[in-house]
Design a protein around this motif. Structure first.
Motif, PDB file in Angstrom:
ATOM      1  N   PHE A  61       0.797  -1.121   0.007  1.00 18.99           N
ATOM      2  CA  PHE A  61       0.179  -0.071   0.068  1.00 18.99           C
ATOM      3  C   PHE A  61       0.758   1.393  -0.132  1.00 18.99           C
ATOM      4  O   PHE A  61       0.571   2.099  -0.750  1.00 18.99           O
ATOM      5  N   LEU A  62       1.842   1.368   0.872  1.00 18.95           N
ATOM      6  CA  LEU A  62       2.767   2.504   1.014  1.00 18.95           C
ATOM      7  C   LEU A  62       3.390   2.721  -0.222  1.00 18.95           C
ATOM      8  O   LEU A  62       3.588   3.846  -0.728  1.00 18.95           O
ATOM      9  N   THR A  63       4.104   1.679  -1.044  1.00 15.26           N
ATOM     10  CA  THR A  63       4.713   2.018  -1.897  1.00 15.26           C
ATOM     11  C   THR A  63       4.018   2.506  -3.260  1.00 15.26           C
ATOM     12  O   THR A  63       4.310   3.139  -4.145  1.00 15.26           O
ATOM     13  N   GLU A  64       2.705   1.845  -3.184  1.00 16.24           N
ATOM     14  CA  GLU A  64       1.756   2.171  -4.339  1.00 16.24           C
ATOM     15  C   GLU A  64       0.985   3.311  -4.363  1.00 16.24           C
ATOM     16  O   GLU A  64       0.851   3.997  -5.228  1.00 16.24           O
ATOM     17  N   TYR A  65       0.694   3.795  -3.029  1.00 16.59           N
ATOM     18  CA  TYR A  65      -0.192   5.174  -2.899  1.00 16.59           C
ATOM     19  C   TYR A  65       0.526   6.229  -2.376  1.00 16.59           C
ATOM     20  O   TYR A  65       0.036   7.214  -1.947  1.00 16.59           O
TER      21      TYR A  65
END
Length: 77
Positions: A61-65
Motif C-alpha cells: 500500500f505504502l509503495t503504491e499509494y
C-alpha cells in the motif's frame, strides 16, 4: 477528514469490513487468499501473491499509494 482502512486478508471473513463501509471513505483490501468479490462502491480489492505476512500488504500500500496520500487523511491498518 477522510477516514480510510487498509486490510490484509487471507481467506478470513470480511463481513465486519463490509458492515463498517458506511463509516469510511475508502477501504482497500489486499487479498492473498481465494478470489474475493465485494459489491460496495468504496471498497477496492487488490489481489497479491501469498508471500510475506500482513506487513507485505501494508508495505505494498505504502509503495503504491504514497504519492496520493493527503495530509488531511487518516489511514488505519
Amino acid at each position: 477528514m477522510n477516514k480510510n482502512l487498509i486490510v490484509a486478508r487471507y481467506n478470513e471473513d470480511i463481513s465486519w469490513v463490509i458492515n463498517s463501509a458506511h463509516m469510511l471513505n475508502k477501504i482497500i483490501i489486499f487479498n492473498k487468499g481465494d478470489d474475493l468479490q465485494v459489491d460496495c462502491p468504496n471498497i477496492v480489492v487488490k489481489s497479491l501473491p501469498n508471500i510475506g505476512r500482513e506487513s507485505h500488504s501494508y508495505l505494498t500500500f505504502l509503495t503504491e499509494y504514497y504519492d496520493t496520500i493527503q495530509s488531511d487523511e487518516l489511514y488505519a491498518f
